[in-house]
Design an enzyme around this catalytic site. Structure first.
Site, mmCIF file in Angstrom:
data_model
loop_
_atom_site.group_PDB
_atom_site.id
_atom_site.type_symbol
_atom_site.label_atom_id
_atom_site.label_comp_id
_atom_site.label_asym_id
_atom_site.label_seq_id
_atom_site.Cartn_x
_atom_site.Cartn_y
_atom_site.Cartn_z
ATOM 1 N N LYS A 53 7.804 41.588 8.713
ATOM 2 C CA LYS A 53 8.481 41.425 10.014
ATOM 3 C C LYS A 53 9.890 40.871 9.821
ATOM 4 C CE LYS A 53 7.940 37.680 12.654
ATOM 5 N NZ LYS A 53 7.394 36.619 13.530
ATOM 6 N N ASP A 54 10.031 39.861 9.021
ATOM 7 C CA ASP A 54 11.343 39.219 8.858
ATOM 8 C C ASP A 54 12.332 40.129 8.145
ATOM 9 O OD1 ASP A 54 10.285 35.712 8.464
ATOM 10 O OD2 ASP A 54 10.295 37.091 10.179
ATOM 11 N N TYR A 91 5.712 21.056 13.337
ATOM 12 C CA TYR A 91 6.719 20.974 14.383
ATOM 13 C C TYR A 91 6.119 21.083 15.780
ATOM 14 C CZ TYR A 91 6.705 26.082 13.468
ATOM 15 O OH TYR A 91 6.348 27.398 13.245
ATOM 16 N N ASP A 115 8.485 36.890 21.299
ATOM 17 C CA ASP A 115 8.874 36.511 19.935
ATOM 18 C C ASP A 115 9.952 37.469 19.432
ATOM 19 O OD1 ASP A 115 7.181 36.422 16.714
ATOM 20 O OD2 ASP A 115 8.693 35.075 17.571
ATOM 21 N N LYS A 158 12.304 22.972 19.375
ATOM 22 C CA LYS A 158 11.455 22.654 18.221
ATOM 23 C C LYS A 158 11.916 21.348 17.593
ATOM 24 C CE LYS A 158 10.943 27.576 17.413
ATOM 25 N NZ LYS A 158 11.408 28.742 16.632
ATOM 26 N N GLN A 215 2.842 22.155 22.345
ATOM 27 C CA GLN A 215 2.119 22.741 21.206
ATOM 28 C C GLN A 215 2.667 22.150 19.917
ATOM 29 O OE1 GLN A 215 1.537 27.092 21.366
ATOM 30 N NE2 GLN A 215 2.121 27.219 19.188
ATOM 31 N N HIS A 226 15.631 29.714 14.536
ATOM 32 C CA HIS A 226 15.225 28.716 13.534
ATOM 33 C C HIS A 226 14.593 29.410 12.340
ATOM 34 C CE1 HIS A 226 12.073 25.852 11.901
ATOM 35 N NE2 HIS A 226 13.221 25.342 11.535
ATOM 36 N N ARG A 249 11.061 31.738 5.983
ATOM 37 C CA ARG A 249 10.466 32.113 7.267
ATOM 38 C C ARG A 249 11.575 32.039 8.318
ATOM 39 N NH1 ARG A 249 4.484 31.194 7.746
ATOM 40 N NH2 ARG A 249 3.710 30.465 5.694
ATOM 41 N N ARG A 308 0.834 -1.222 0.000
ATOM 42 C CA ARG A 308 0.000 0.000 0.000
ATOM 43 C C ARG A 308 0.863 1.265 0.000
ATOM 44 N NH1 ARG A 308 -2.635 -1.326 5.581
ATOM 45 N NH2 ARG A 308 -0.418 -1.800 5.841
ATOM 46 N N ASN A 346 2.740 22.905 15.744
ATOM 47 C CA ASN A 346 2.477 23.940 14.729
ATOM 48 C C ASN A 346 2.560 23.335 13.333
ATOM 49 O OD1 ASN A 346 2.434 25.832 16.805
ATOM 50 N ND2 ASN A 346 4.608 26.310 16.597
ATOM 51 N N HIS A 397 13.782 32.841 13.682
ATOM 52 C CA HIS A 397 12.987 33.231 14.851
ATOM 53 C C HIS A 397 13.370 32.461 16.111
ATOM 54 C CE1 HIS A 397 9.664 34.157 11.694
ATOM 55 N NE2 HIS A 397 10.585 35.103 11.710
ATOM 56 N N GLU A 401 6.743 5.416 12.513
ATOM 57 C CA GLU A 401 6.585 6.046 13.821
ATOM 58 C C GLU A 401 7.433 7.319 13.792
ATOM 59 O OE1 GLU A 401 7.839 3.346 16.866
ATOM 60 O OE2 GLU A 401 6.098 2.036 16.661
HETATM 61 C C1 T46 Z 1 4.623 30.998 15.684
HETATM 62 C C2 T46 Z 1 3.173 31.318 15.923
HETATM 63 C C3 T46 Z 1 2.527 32.319 15.233
HETATM 64 N N1 T46 Z 1 1.205 32.581 15.481
HETATM 65 C C4 T46 Z 1 0.537 33.626 14.694
HETATM 66 C C5 T46 Z 1 1.222 34.976 14.721
HETATM 67 C C6 T46 Z 1 0.867 35.563 13.363
HETATM 68 O O1 T46 Z 1 -0.420 36.143 13.401
HETATM 69 C C7 T46 Z 1 0.786 34.339 12.437
HETATM 70 C C8 T46 Z 1 2.041 34.107 11.639
HETATM 71 O O2 T46 Z 1 3.121 34.152 12.544
HETATM 72 P P1 T46 Z 1 4.601 34.269 11.979
HETATM 73 O O3 T46 Z 1 4.641 35.250 10.856
HETATM 74 O O4 T46 Z 1 5.519 34.494 13.180
HETATM 75 O O5 T46 Z 1 4.811 32.796 11.391
HETATM 76 P P2 T46 Z 1 6.215 32.223 10.846
HETATM 77 O O6 T46 Z 1 6.942 33.268 10.072
HETATM 78 O O7 T46 Z 1 5.886 30.933 10.217
HETATM 79 O O8 T46 Z 1 7.043 31.982 12.179
HETATM 80 C C9 T46 Z 1 7.393 30.694 12.614
HETATM 81 O O9 T46 Z 1 8.376 30.196 11.747
HETATM 82 C C10 T46 Z 1 9.676 30.003 12.239
HETATM 83 C C11 T46 Z 1 10.450 29.206 11.240
HETATM 84 C C12 T46 Z 1 9.688 29.387 13.596
HETATM 85 O O10 T46 Z 1 10.544 28.581 13.948
HETATM 86 C C13 T46 Z 1 8.672 29.800 14.564
HETATM 87 O O11 T46 Z 1 7.909 28.696 14.994
HETATM 88 C C14 T46 Z 1 7.749 30.820 14.076
HETATM 89 O O12 T46 Z 1 8.385 32.057 14.326
HETATM 90 O O13 T46 Z 1 0.573 33.218 13.333
HETATM 91 C C15 T46 Z 1 0.470 31.869 16.398
HETATM 92 O O14 T46 Z 1 -0.745 32.119 16.592
HETATM 93 N N2 T46 Z 1 1.106 30.871 17.116
HETATM 94 C C16 T46 Z 1 2.423 30.566 16.911
HETATM 95 O O15 T46 Z 1 2.939 29.637 17.571
#
Ligand code: T46
Length: 184
Positions: A169-170, A132, A143, A72, A46, A119, A59, A23, A48, A62, A28
């Site tokens: 932001k980034d 993750y 953050d 993570k 948590q 990361h 991305r 199949r 994600n 962070h 695991e």
């Molecule tokens: C990380 C996170 C974000 N959010 C909300 C905040 C913003 O409204 C939206 C997008 O967040 P952000 O732009 O920070 O998402 P990424 O750019 O993917 O950030 C992540 O990506 C890099 C690679 C990482 O390692 C972190 O886990 C995390 O910083 O999700 C949440 O509600 N919960 C969360 O745990």
């Protein structure tokens, strides 16, 4: 499930076994007993998942400040990414050094990134997802980030700044030299 140490202490590369049959395969992807035997007393609170539409989406980089610093355990169940972790532990002999590894749906590999690291990742194809587990809850107030384009990090990204898909932001994150001491 194979655990490999990387060139940065505490960063682990994990390759779950795949049991194939007519199949497809079964794997695991996480076992607490095996993981804790290798990574120590770690528990996750948590999970994600993010989807990135375009190839060349970056991305990161962070992290969350203490006391909400996150470990993570990252995998890429769809597509292919270059996953990067930067050591920000001031007392670490590898402070400022990074480890980059390709995670993909095909290779099934995972990267364990303990608290104290930044990361980020770059997608290598369209329509990528990462999933993750993290060891502490998201905290907007804690953050923080590091600029993925920082030349001092010497990260060989597969996309240049002009072509990368990034968040506002980034694009405004500080360089390592301007970050100050964030982890002991
Ligand atoms: C990380 C996170 C974000 N959010 C909300 C905040 C913003 O409204 C939206 C997008 O967040 P952000 O732009 O920070 O998402 P990424 O750019 O993917 O950030 C992540 O990506 C890099 C690679 C990482 O390692 C972190 O886990 C995390 O910083 O999700 C949440 O509600 N919960 C969360 O745990």
């Amino acid at each position: 499930m194979q655990f490999e140490r990387s060139d940065i202490p505490d960063l682990l590369l994990i390759t779950p076994k795949r049991i194939g049959d007519d199949r497809g395969w079964f794997s695991e992807t996480f076992r607490e007993d095996r993981f804790r035997a290798e990574a120590g007393d770690v528990s996750f609170v948590q999970h994600n998942q993010s989807y990135s539409r375009a190839m060349g989406t970056v991305r990161g980089l962070h992290f969350q400040l203490a006391p909400k610093a996150q470990g993570k355990l990252v995998r890429c169940p769809r597509g292919r990414i270059l996953d990067v972790a930067v050591d920000l532990r001031s007392s670490s002999p590898t402070y400022g050094r990074h480890h980059a590894v390709e995670l993909s749906a095909e290779n099934g590999r995972q990267l364990w990134i303990p608290p104290g690291f930044a990361h980020g990742f770059c997608t290598l194809v369209e329509d990528c997802e990462i999933a993750y587990l993290v060891t502490d809850y998201y905290s907007h107030e804690h953050d923080r980030g590091l600029n993925w384009r920082d030349p001092d990090l010497q990260i060989d990204w597969p996309v240049d700044e002009a072509d990368a898909v990034t968040s506002p932001k980034d694009r405004q994150l500080p360089m390592l030299r301007d970050l100050g001491r964030v982890f002991d």
